[in-house]
Motif scaffolding. Sequence first.
Motif, mmCIF file in Angstrom:
data_model
loop_
_atom_site.group_PDB
_atom_site.id
_atom_site.type_symbol
_atom_site.label_atom_id
_atom_site.label_comp_id
_atom_site.label_asym_id
_atom_site.label_seq_id
_atom_site.Cartn_x
_atom_site.Cartn_y
_atom_site.Cartn_z
ATOM 1 N N LEU B 42 0.819 -1.217 0.000
ATOM 2 C CA LEU B 42 0.000 0.000 0.000
ATOM 3 C C LEU B 42 0.849 1.262 0.000
ATOM 4 O O LEU B 42 0.330 2.356 -0.249
ATOM 5 C CB LEU B 42 -0.892 0.047 1.254
ATOM 6 C CG LEU B 42 -1.933 -1.052 1.439
ATOM 7 C CD1 LEU B 42 -2.610 -0.886 2.799
ATOM 8 C CD2 LEU B 42 -2.962 -1.018 0.327
ATOM 9 N N ILE B 43 2.122 1.141 0.338
ATOM 10 C CA ILE B 43 2.939 2.324 0.605
ATOM 11 C C ILE B 43 3.553 2.836 -0.692
ATOM 12 O O ILE B 43 4.374 2.152 -1.301
ATOM 13 C CB ILE B 43 4.041 2.005 1.634
ATOM 14 C CG1 ILE B 43 3.413 1.417 2.907
ATOM 15 C CG2 ILE B 43 4.825 3.262 1.973
ATOM 16 C CD1 ILE B 43 4.415 0.970 3.947
ATOM 17 N N PRO B 44 3.169 4.034 -1.117
ATOM 18 C CA PRO B 44 3.716 4.576 -2.375
ATOM 19 C C PRO B 44 5.198 4.917 -2.235
ATOM 20 O O PRO B 44 5.696 5.123 -1.132
ATOM 21 C CB PRO B 44 2.897 5.857 -2.604
ATOM 22 C CG PRO B 44 1.731 5.773 -1.671
ATOM 23 C CD PRO B 44 2.166 4.935 -0.520
ATOM 24 N N HIS B 45 5.848 5.013 -3.351
ATOM 25 C CA HIS B 45 7.286 5.328 -3.376
ATOM 26 C C HIS B 45 7.468 6.848 -3.288
ATOM 27 O O HIS B 45 7.859 7.506 -4.253
ATOM 28 C CB HIS B 45 7.916 4.772 -4.654
ATOM 29 C CG HIS B 45 9.418 4.741 -4.627
ATOM 30 N ND1 HIS B 45 10.180 5.826 -4.988
ATOM 31 C CD2 HIS B 45 10.280 3.760 -4.280
ATOM 32 C CE1 HIS B 45 11.459 5.515 -4.865
ATOM 33 N NE2 HIS B 45 11.552 4.272 -4.437
ATOM 34 N N ARG B 46 7.140 7.380 -2.118
ATOM 35 C CA ARG B 46 7.320 8.820 -1.877
ATOM 36 C C ARG B 46 7.879 8.966 -0.477
ATOM 37 O O ARG B 46 7.842 8.052 0.316
ATOM 38 C CB ARG B 46 5.990 9.570 -2.010
ATOM 39 C CG ARG B 46 5.304 9.380 -3.347
ATOM 40 C CD ARG B 46 4.378 10.533 -3.683
ATOM 41 N NE ARG B 46 3.266 10.673 -2.745
ATOM 42 C CZ ARG B 46 2.058 10.120 -2.908
ATOM 43 N NH1 ARG B 46 1.829 9.351 -3.952
ATOM 44 N NH2 ARG B 46 1.107 10.334 -2.040
ATOM 45 N N SER B 47 8.345 10.138 -0.143
ATOM 46 C CA SER B 47 8.976 10.325 1.165
ATOM 47 C C SER B 47 7.930 10.275 2.270
ATOM 48 O O SER B 47 6.735 10.502 2.044
ATOM 49 C CB SER B 47 9.728 11.659 1.224
ATOM 50 O OG SER B 47 8.794 12.726 1.302
ATOM 51 N N PHE B 48 8.406 10.001 3.486
ATOM 52 C CA PHE B 48 7.537 9.942 4.656
ATOM 53 C C PHE B 48 6.745 11.235 4.795
ATOM 54 O O PHE B 48 5.528 11.210 4.977
ATOM 55 C CB PHE B 48 8.406 9.696 5.898
ATOM 56 C CG PHE B 48 7.656 9.685 7.195
ATOM 57 C CD1 PHE B 48 7.738 10.762 8.071
ATOM 58 C CD2 PHE B 48 6.869 8.604 7.559
ATOM 59 C CE1 PHE B 48 7.052 10.749 9.280
ATOM 60 C CE2 PHE B 48 6.176 8.590 8.769
ATOM 61 C CZ PHE B 48 6.273 9.666 9.632
ATOM 62 N N ALA B 49 7.410 12.382 4.710
ATOM 63 C CA ALA B 49 6.718 13.663 4.889
ATOM 64 C C ALA B 49 5.685 13.871 3.790
ATOM 65 O O ALA B 49 4.575 14.354 4.040
ATOM 66 C CB ALA B 49 7.721 14.809 4.917
#
Lengths: 138, 529
Positions: B42-49
Amino acid sequence: MPADADELAAEGRMFARYLVGRIPPEELVERYVAASRSLFPAPGGTDAAVVTFARRHPWSVGFLDAAAGLLHPGSLLRNKILVMAAILEASPAFADDFLPRAVHPLSLGLRLAGHGTLAVGRMLLGTVVWAAASRSRA
Amino acid sequence: MTDVVVVGSGPGGVNAAAPLVAAGRRVVMLDYGNEDRRYASLIPHRSFADLRRSDGDQHRYFLGDRFEGVPFGTARVGAQLTPPRMHILADAAARIPVKSESFAVSMSLARGGLGAGWSAGVFPFSDDELRAMGLGLADLQPHYDAVAERIGVAGDQDDLAPFFPASPSMMPALDIDTSGQIVLARYRGRRDGLNAAGFFLGRPRVAACTRRHRGRGPHAYLDLCYWADMDRSIYRPQWTLEELQAAPNFTYVPRQFVESFDEDGGRVRVRARHADTDAAEVHEGRALVLAAGTLGTAWLVLRSLRRYDTPVPLLCNPYAYVPTLNTGMLGRVPDERRYSLGQLTAIVRMPGTARIVQAQVFSYRSLLTFKLMKELPLPYRESLRMLRVLLPNFAILGIHHEDRPAPGKWCVLRREPERLEIEYRPGEEETRMQRADERNVLRFFRRLGCWPLRTLRPGHGASLHYAGTFPIAPEGGDLSCDRDGRLRATRAVYLADGSVFPWIPPKGLTFNLMANADRVGTRLAERLA
């Protein structure tokens, strides 16, 4: 008697207003209702009485939370507010209310002093309010 | 017939299997193999912030669909696991009951074992440390090198070099964050005096790829290391397992809960149950390598040999963590481009002794603020506002101590009901010494502008560095191992996890047990030729 959906929704909005000063979108309120039903299905005793008191007297939430943080960290009220905090934090609408923020050292000192003073004040009054809430009808 | 049955797919299991497979031996790996099938994808390849500000589904992987990521009650071992990593501990407590009032146990039945959530610190033991174990650097160096190439290690040759043997295949070090840079700069300005006093600071070696390596990486600095294995840049044993699964002489058998082994003539028989159907299964090989984790292996060995009520030693690095205020960060905006794991490593020599203490420096960035709010005895509204402005200035120290056998530290298998019982009660002198060592470490960090707020001790067992149950001993009883890792009570059962270390320096154990597992597998492959 477990709270119904409307009561839980009102509770969620109340906790959100306490934490971040705003009412959240309905999606987050519904998430809180679902979480509350799943995590706290059948509260009773003092726990239920305190939460019911808070629902009836929204002004008391901060004081009760302060007393609970010091004296009753595992209480139902404390856990419910934590769940609402988690739901708010894990949403784009409130991310900036929770993400760390760099401030000037002087501002840091003033903020810590101010919030610390408020916290102590709430705790002192909170012990009185807690005593009343825990004796009230659930 | 199978040459070697390997039990466990964690750091020890896959690194013992790798040289066996490379040498052409037929290897069968039995593994319970729990995986996260719900959250990681589910987690996209973008930064945490960026995710925090934009992903409407973040509540699923940050909190869990059943809100399992919201901890209630006192902080306990395992509570730091995020929902995408909670599968690491699933089922273990139910399968292997443990009773202890002095030790918090974490065991894993996951694919990759506890290594699936490893903090990736690479801290090889020195020659002196290995000699005190009945080995030497000459025994381990080829295997440190082999494992470093297999897993990918990023690091510097810096002031920590005297404490960690060189690795020829290191990639450039990861970039440290703003807080780490400030502390390191202060150290460099005071280096001579600090070194003379026994304090050394540098960037940690990390099992991470800073360039493309064996189909993995490079690290993208998304600050998601606690949530997802983006780009596979941080090493997980599962990556080696996938490489092994491409080999024709390797068979991976998942959903196996191994219950016992026995030897019969020239073979070892392993009895297991299917995790889902409970059907009994039997596997045989010429030899058996146990890498079920120190406690899992202890349970298997003791029940297979019917050694009930026989205590064996148990080691675990004592651990404390100390949030500090990094005054150099006051007013500075921290970088959002960062990696989440330890930013700096400190080695402190205790005066007048050969003893060292190791500390790691972390920032509290990519974990959620509500988890810290819960730990403060303050109203949540005020604690949120205070933490928001304090967190950028935090440098969290994780302090590890060495551990050696002592009468108050043991593990025993009891029956009716069958369970492991663990006692871990260090002596007063040992505890006093550790507290004094911690004060010493904190004195140095104050000189670097990191002011301690409070020392937190999460309890024995918290470091997850378990070891010592069946130690390598030049001459030992049948519940010890020879230099090749063979359990002396057996003909052909070898141990390839933390069980074999007779003492543990304050360095992280994982890289060392991987190298030793590679050594055990290599020597076993030669013997079976």
